[in-house]
Design a protein around this motif. Structure first.
Motif, short mmCIF file in Angstrom:
data_model
loop_
_atom_site.label_atom_id
_atom_site.label_comp_id
_atom_site.label_asym_id
_atom_site.label_seq_id
_atom_site.Cartn_x
_atom_site.Cartn_y
_atom_site.Cartn_z
N VAL A 239 0.84 -1.20 0.00
CA VAL A 239 0.00 0.00 0.00
C VAL A 239 0.88 1.25 0.00
O VAL A 239 0.63 2.21 -0.74
N GLY A 240 1.93 1.23 0.83
CA GLY A 240 2.84 2.37 0.86
C GLY A 240 3.54 2.58 -0.47
O GLY A 240 3.71 3.72 -0.92
N GLN A 241 3.94 1.49 -1.12
CA GLN A 241 4.57 1.62 -2.43
C GLN A 241 3.62 2.26 -3.43
O GLN A 241 4.01 3.09 -4.25
N ALA A 242 2.34 1.90 -3.37
CA ALA A 242 1.36 2.48 -4.28
C ALA A 242 1.13 3.96 -3.99
O ALA A 242 0.88 4.76 -4.89
N MET A 243 1.22 4.33 -2.69
CA MET A 243 1.08 5.73 -2.31
C MET A 243 2.34 6.54 -2.62
O MET A 243 2.31 7.77 -2.69
N GLY A 244 3.47 5.85 -2.75
CA GLY A 244 4.73 6.54 -3.00
C GLY A 244 5.45 6.96 -1.75
O GLY A 244 6.39 7.76 -1.80
N THR A 245 5.05 6.41 -0.59
CA THR A 245 5.71 6.76 0.66
C THR A 245 5.47 5.64 1.66
O THR A 245 4.50 4.88 1.54
N THR A 246 6.33 5.53 2.64
CA THR A 246 6.15 4.53 3.69
C THR A 246 5.00 4.96 4.59
O THR A 246 4.95 6.11 5.04
#
Length: 304
Positions: free
Chosen positions: A39-46
């Motif tokens: 999910v974080g990868q899809a958002m572009g941030t941890t």
């Protein structure tokens, strides 16, 4: 934003917070099928794991120079974007968030969210004298967290919001924070150089679509923000979350302490009981302002 950036430990929710802290390391046990790294990868941030099994992403509007009522605003004063994910059914989530947008960005972002089945729940102002003029867009989504995160990232990519910010060290808060904690009745946190309080509501707030009780970080709390201005002075902003019967008592309490009421509106469309959010603004001695905000909290049944 973590930005609103709603994070943190509150004395009014100490028992809940301690329990969450003890169990927070095993999201998969509570929410089978959710890979928060993906999910974080899809958002572009941890994502940051918060109390109540809330997983947040936040971005600051460091691309803008915002002046409100003569005060150059720290982006930590809710100038940015945030997304808060909370497990609902196995493998699915409810997401609540907002973004601070320029007039040129607002309709583009709303259209891109709609393409990914993310619902716009409110568009309104949080300030009255800001330059450049800004809008705050609130949204909600239900379902697959990775798909929702991809939609949110694509929408935010249409703005000037930096989506890959460099790591930062929190600036010191040049205020008597211990005194503010005593007056407000709970412990604040340093968020990007702004001293913030998230004070949970006394009422249990239910999302009627997800059929669950919302954690306090997901719009079920009052947000109070203090930006240091030097010499023990501060600018305050944020919003009181209230039920309908509390609105006018809070208005009277704030105005009697010299705190201006800016906006009264809704943020969500599926909550029960219905909540209203009132934004405010003032500059003065920080502890004097804190007493005014505490008077407002006293009208919402939030204990000291």
């Amino acid at each position: 934003m973590t930005v609103r950036i709603r994070s943190h430990l509150r004395r009014a929710a100490t028992a809940v917070t301690v329990t969450a802290a003890l169990t927070i390391g095993s999201a998969s046990a509570r929410a089978p099928g959710i890979d928060w790294n993906a999910v974080g990868q899809a958002m572009g941030t941890t994502l940051k794991t918060e109390p109540g099994d809330v997983h947040t992403a936040g971005f600051l509007r460091t691309d803008l120079h915002v002046v409100n009522a003569g005060v150059t605003e720290n982006p930590g004063m809710e100038l940015g974007a945030e997304a808060m994910f909370h497990p609902s059914a196995p493998g699915t989530v409810v997401v609540i968030g907002e973004a601070t947008l320029t007039a040129q960005e607002t309709n583009k972002v709303a259209a891109r969210l709609d393409q990914g089945n993310v619902e716009v729940t409110a568009i309104h102002k949080h300030l009255q004298d800001e330059s450049p003029r800004l809008w705050w867009l609130h949204y909600a989504a239900y379902g697959d967290p990775v798909a929702i995160a991809r939609t949110l990232h694509a929408a935010l990519a249409l703005t000037g919001i930096p989506l890959h910010p460099a790591a930062e060290k929190e600036p010191e808060i040049a205020l008597n924070t211990a005194a503010l904690d005593r007056i407000i009745g709970t412990q604040g946190t340093n968020e990007h150089g702004v001293y913030q309080f998230h004070v949970p509501l006394a009422e249990k707030i239910t999302d009627t679509r997800a059929h669950l009780t919302l954690p306090y970080l997901m719009e079920a709390s009052t947000l109070l923000m203090f930006q240091p201005l030097g010499g023990a002075q501060a600018a305050i902003n944020g919003d009181f979350a209230m039920t309908a019967d509390q609105i006018n008592p809070v208005i009277k309490a704030l105005q009697s302490h010299g705190i201006a009421v800016i906006e009264l509106h809704n943020h969500m469309i599926n909550e029960q009981p219905r909540l209203f959010y009132m934004h405010f603004w003032a500059t003065a001695d920080a502890t004097t302002l804190a007493h005014g905000l505490r008077a407002g909290l006293d009208q919402t049944r939030i204990p000291r």
